[in-house]
Design a protein around this motif. Structure first.
Motif, PDB file in Angstrom:
ATOM      1  N   ASP A 160      69.383 -22.072 -17.785  1.00  0.00           N
ATOM      2  CA  ASP A 160      68.628 -21.614 -19.161  1.00  0.00           C
ATOM      3  C   ASP A 160      68.970 -22.784 -20.279  1.00  0.00           C
ATOM      4  OD1 ASP A 160      67.529 -19.658 -20.890  1.00  0.00           O
ATOM      5  OD2 ASP A 160      69.622 -19.482 -21.671  1.00  0.00           O
ATOM      6  N   PHE A 161      70.217 -23.150 -20.283  1.00  0.00           N
ATOM      7  CA  PHE A 161      70.611 -24.149 -21.137  1.00  0.00           C
ATOM      8  C   PHE A 161      69.777 -25.253 -20.856  1.00  0.00           C
ATOM      9  CE2 PHE A 161      72.883 -28.140 -22.021  1.00  0.00           C
ATOM     10  CZ  PHE A 161      73.605 -27.862 -23.277  1.00  0.00           C
ATOM     11  N   GLY A 162      69.338 -25.943 -19.977  1.00  0.00           N
ATOM     12  CA  GLY A 162      68.691 -27.019 -19.848  1.00  0.00           C
ATOM     13  C   GLY A 162      67.235 -26.708 -20.057  1.00  0.00           C
ATOM     14  N   SER A 163      66.674 -25.534 -19.849  1.00  0.00           N
ATOM     15  CA  SER A 163      65.543 -25.167 -20.448  1.00  0.00           C
ATOM     16  C   SER A 163      65.226 -25.139 -22.006  1.00  0.00           C
ATOM     17  CB  SER A 163      64.979 -23.778 -19.700  1.00  0.00           C
ATOM     18  OG  SER A 163      64.969 -23.817 -18.288  1.00  0.00           O
ATOM     19  N   THR A 164      66.420 -24.422 -22.530  1.00  0.00           N
ATOM     20  CA  THR A 164      66.296 -24.563 -23.951  1.00  0.00           C
ATOM     21  C   THR A 164      66.506 -25.917 -24.404  1.00  0.00           C
ATOM     22  OG1 THR A 164      67.521 -22.245 -23.914  1.00  0.00           O
ATOM     23  CG2 THR A 164      67.607 -23.529 -25.997  1.00  0.00           C
ATOM     24  N   LEU A 165      67.369 -26.724 -23.844  1.00  0.00           N
ATOM     25  CA  LEU A 165      67.469 -28.147 -24.650  1.00  0.00           C
ATOM     26  C   LEU A 165      66.186 -28.670 -24.247  1.00  0.00           C
ATOM     27  CD1 LEU A 165      69.208 -30.536 -25.479  1.00  0.00           C
ATOM     28  CD2 LEU A 165      69.861 -30.911 -23.094  1.00  0.00           C
ATOM     29  N   GLN A 166      65.378 -28.676 -23.123  1.00  0.00           N
ATOM     30  CA  GLN A 166      63.929 -29.377 -23.195  1.00  0.00           C
ATOM     31  C   GLN A 166      63.050 -28.790 -24.106  1.00  0.00           C
ATOM     32  OE1 GLN A 166      63.214 -31.944 -21.545  1.00  0.00           O
ATOM     33  NE2 GLN A 166      65.186 -32.286 -20.601  1.00  0.00           N
ATOM     34  N   ILE A 167      63.209 -27.681 -24.550  1.00  0.00           N
ATOM     35  CA  ILE A 167      62.267 -27.170 -25.400  1.00  0.00           C
ATOM     36  C   ILE A 167      62.548 -27.599 -26.824  1.00  0.00           C
ATOM     37  CG2 ILE A 167      61.316 -25.009 -26.879  1.00  0.00           C
ATOM     38  CD1 ILE A 167      61.715 -23.580 -23.835  1.00  0.00           C
ATOM     39  N   ALA A 168      63.743 -27.498 -27.198  1.00  0.00           N
ATOM     40  CA  ALA A 168      64.323 -27.992 -28.594  1.00  0.00           C
ATOM     41  C   ALA A 168      64.284 -29.583 -28.804  1.00  0.00           C
ATOM     42  CB  ALA A 168      65.936 -27.674 -28.599  1.00  0.00           C
ATOM     43  N   ALA A 169      64.598 -30.464 -27.905  1.00  0.00           N
ATOM     44  CA  ALA A 169      64.658 -31.676 -28.094  1.00  0.00           C
ATOM     45  C   ALA A 169      64.157 -32.656 -26.673  1.00  0.00           C
ATOM     46  CB  ALA A 169      66.022 -32.311 -28.560  1.00  0.00           C
ATOM     47  N   PRO A 170      62.934 -32.465 -26.155  1.00  0.00           N
ATOM     48  CA  PRO A 170      62.747 -32.870 -24.758  1.00  0.00           C
ATOM     49  C   PRO A 170      62.656 -34.232 -24.510  1.00  0.00           C
ATOM     50  CG  PRO A 170      60.742 -32.381 -26.034  1.00  0.00           C
ATOM     51  CD  PRO A 170      61.822 -31.825 -26.899  1.00  0.00           C
ATOM     52  N   SER A 171      62.776 -35.406 -25.549  1.00  0.00           N
ATOM     53  CA  SER A 171      62.748 -36.725 -25.028  1.00  0.00           C
ATOM     54  C   SER A 171      64.337 -37.123 -25.938  1.00  0.00           C
ATOM     55  CB  SER A 171      61.689 -37.590 -25.730  1.00  0.00           C
ATOM     56  OG  SER A 171      61.391 -37.236 -27.165  1.00  0.00           O
ATOM     57  N   SER A 172      65.154 -36.438 -26.248  1.00  0.00           N
ATOM     58  CA  SER A 172      66.321 -36.776 -26.901  1.00  0.00           C
ATOM     59  C   SER A 172      67.269 -37.367 -26.014  1.00  0.00           C
ATOM     60  CB  SER A 172      66.755 -35.791 -27.688  1.00  0.00           C
ATOM     61  OG  SER A 172      67.500 -34.511 -26.785  1.00  0.00           O
ATOM     62  N   HIS A 173      68.181 -38.453 -26.373  1.00  0.00           N
ATOM     63  CA  HIS A 173      69.230 -38.727 -25.492  1.00  0.00           C
ATOM     64  C   HIS A 173      70.143 -37.817 -24.770  1.00  0.00           C
ATOM     65  CE1 HIS A 173      72.448 -41.484 -23.750  1.00  0.00           C
ATOM     66  NE2 HIS A 173      73.190 -40.437 -24.711  1.00  0.00           N
ATOM     67  N   PRO A 174      70.362 -36.688 -25.424  1.00  0.00           N
ATOM     68  CA  PRO A 174      71.210 -35.649 -25.209  1.00  0.00           C
ATOM     69  C   PRO A 174      70.505 -34.817 -23.568  1.00  0.00           C
ATOM     70  CG  PRO A 174      71.486 -35.399 -27.401  1.00  0.00           C
ATOM     71  CD  PRO A 174      70.440 -36.587 -27.108  1.00  0.00           C
ATOM     72  N   ALA A 175      69.125 -34.718 -23.976  1.00  0.00           N
ATOM     73  CA  ALA A 175      68.229 -34.063 -23.003  1.00  0.00           C
ATOM     74  C   ALA A 175      68.159 -34.898 -21.818  1.00  0.00           C
ATOM     75  CB  ALA A 175      66.853 -33.708 -23.728  1.00  0.00           C
ATOM     76  N   THR A 176      68.080 -36.306 -21.909  1.00  0.00           N
ATOM     77  CA  THR A 176      67.862 -37.087 -20.958  1.00  0.00           C
ATOM     78  C   THR A 176      69.072 -37.147 -20.059  1.00  0.00           C
ATOM     79  OG1 THR A 176      66.497 -38.488 -22.131  1.00  0.00           O
ATOM     80  CG2 THR A 176      67.515 -39.669 -20.337  1.00  0.00           C
ATOM     81  N   ALA A 177      70.534 -37.139 -20.792  1.00  0.00           N
ATOM     82  CA  ALA A 177      71.666 -37.072 -20.322  1.00  0.00           C
ATOM     83  C   ALA A 177      72.046 -35.973 -19.366  1.00  0.00           C
ATOM     84  CB  ALA A 177      72.776 -37.466 -21.233  1.00  0.00           C
ATOM     85  N   TRP A 178      71.607 -34.761 -19.908  1.00  0.00           N
ATOM     86  CA  TRP A 178      71.688 -33.492 -19.319  1.00  0.00           C
ATOM     87  C   TRP A 178      70.867 -33.583 -18.045  1.00  0.00           C
ATOM     88  CZ3 TRP A 178      74.764 -29.723 -18.350  1.00  0.00           C
ATOM     89  CH2 TRP A 178      74.314 -28.576 -17.609  1.00  0.00           C
ATOM     90  N   ASP A 179      69.690 -33.996 -18.080  1.00  0.00           N
ATOM     91  CA  ASP A 179      68.754 -34.027 -16.803  1.00  0.00           C
ATOM     92  C   ASP A 179      69.319 -35.012 -15.946  1.00  0.00           C
ATOM     93  OD1 ASP A 179      66.628 -32.422 -17.990  1.00  0.00           O
ATOM     94  OD2 ASP A 179      65.650 -34.301 -18.607  1.00  0.00           O
TER      95      ASP A 179
END
Length: 190
Positions: A160-179
């Motif tokens: 759920d955290f990962g999905s919310t992060l992808q919605i909030a900031a899909p191409s951000s550095h933190p989202a990429t790091a999480w992926d």
């Protein structure tokens, strides 16, 4: 199960049991659970009131009073803070939720590893809700995946955290790091 009306009704029955009237610790648990459920209804005033009642009842409880092992094993100020965290997180009051998360983590006993992981996952969601992307990802990554792998509930929270992060900031550095982290670390444990 996303059925707060049913959960509130069941918790009302528990809060009216004679043991909850005799022992403030049982009353506190009932109020704290009520706060967590009430968060799902969006009633901020009721959540605040339930948390205040839980804190008052816990303060009145006699620590040396004989209680069932199951209650002594998990319910204390740290768990009250964790249930308050759940309520405020459901309300979307992320700043207050984060405060409860930090207090819970500071008070948790060392052996409460699963609870610590759940609280940390909730903390990450509260930080994400405030827009603190890097801090949220670092918090989520701090949840230990070993020695036994992730509990299904924690796994669900992190997904759920990962999905919310992808919605909030899909191409951000933190989202990429999480992926990358989720792909390289979490998928091998789940």
């Amino acid at each position: 199960m996303a059925r707060p009306v049913d959960a509130l009704a069941a918790n009302d029955v528990a809060r009216r049991l004679p043991i909850a009237r005799r022992d403030p610790m049982f009353a506190s648990l009932g109020h704290a659970r009520h706060a967590a459920i009430l968060g799902q209804t969006g009633d901020q005033r009721a959540v605040r009131q339930a948390v205040a009642h839980a804190e008052d009842a816990l303060a009145r409880s006699e620590p040396s009073h004989e209680r069932p092992l199951w209650l002594n094993a998990f319910y204390d100020q740290a768990e009250l803070e964790n249930l308050a965290l759940a309520g405020y997180l459901a309300l979307g009051d992320y700043e207050v939720a984060e405060g409860h998360a930090h207090r819970s983590l500071a008070l948790l006993r060392p052996g409460m590893r699963r609870t610590r992981s759940i609280t940390t996952a909730r903390l990450a969601k509260a930080q994400l809700g405030q827009g603190d992307l890097e801090e949220a990802v670092a918090t989520a990554m701090s949840i230990p995946a070993e020695p036994t792998g992730l509990h299904p509930r924690i796994n669900s929270m992190l997904q759920d955290f990962g999905s919310t992060l992808q919605i909030a900031a899909p191409s951000s550095h933190p989202a990429t790091a999480w992926d990358h982290y989720a792909h390289d670390t979490l998928r091998t444990l789940l």
